[in-house]
Design an enzyme around this catalytic site. Structure first.
Site, PDB file in Angstrom:
ATOM      1  N   ASP A  18     -45.649 -45.493 103.573  1.00 26.12           N
ATOM      2  CA  ASP A  18     -46.682 -44.545 104.002  1.00 26.12           C
ATOM      3  C   ASP A  18     -47.580 -44.158 102.822  1.00 26.12           C
ATOM      4  OD1 ASP A  18     -48.021 -42.847 105.748  1.00 26.12           O
ATOM      5  OD2 ASP A  18     -46.496 -41.287 105.697  1.00 26.12           O
TER       6      ASP A  18
ATOM      7  N   GLY B 252     -42.819 -43.883 100.166  1.00 31.04           N
ATOM      8  CA  GLY B 252     -42.555 -45.260 100.578  1.00 31.04           C
ATOM      9  C   GLY B 252     -43.802 -46.007 101.014  1.00 31.04           C
TER      10      GLY B 252
END
Length: 171
Positions: A37, A35
């Site tokens: 991150d 995602g």
């Protein structure tokens, strides 16, 4: 302190925001992930991970926040915060609101005036989207911070519309 933060809703890519700090929805290990991150680590390059390893040898607790360089992104800093994993049974809303509050405290320590947030815990961590948005808007609006502009960055149009509606109701 004591002024209202200007809350803006933006549709786009958080890694491309020209702000002082971008907020990363990290995991406890602080070594990159999926995602937002993963996108932040890819866009910032290896400096971000190296700084995470140096500053967070033992990772970071859920609800807490800390900073690293932003590497090759336009932002100067990444403020990493660990949201609760709703899908794994972490349902304590105060952990979610703590992510926004702690991120703004870190921004204040850094002297950051503009900060871009993703919608924390609303992706693979499965926090119900409307409540994830409400937690973000309420907490940022109530914060005692020197940050002047907080952007909530939505990756897709549907989320953008939901956030824009929530921000409109809060004003």
């Amino acid at each position: 302190m004591g002024h209202m933060v200007e809350l803006k809703v933006v549709r786009g890519d958080i890694t491309r925001q020209d702000v002082d700090a971008v907020v990363n929805a990290a995991n406890n290990r602080m070594r990159g992930g999926g995602g937002v991150d993963g996108a932040i680590h890819r866009a910032g390059g290896p400096e971000v991970l190296a700084d995470c390893i140096r500053r967070f040898p033992d990772g970071l607790a859920t609800g807490d926040a800390g900073w690293t360089t932003a590497g090759s992104m336009p932002a100067r800093w990444v403020i990493h915060t660990v949201g609760p994993n709703y899908s794994a049974g972490e349902r304590d809303r105060s952990l979610l609101t703590s992510c926004y509050r702690r991120s703004l405290e870190v921004a204040d320590e850094l002297g950051a005036r503009t900060v871009a947030f993703p919608l924390i815990s609303a992706g693979i961590y499965g926090w119900p989207k409307e409540d994830a948005i409400a937690a973000a808007v309420e907490t940022i609006a109530a914060a005692d911070t020197t940050v002047q502009e907080a952007r909530l960055v939505a990756f897709d149009q549907a989320t953008f519309e939901l956030i824009r509606s929530a921000v409109g109701q809060a004003q």
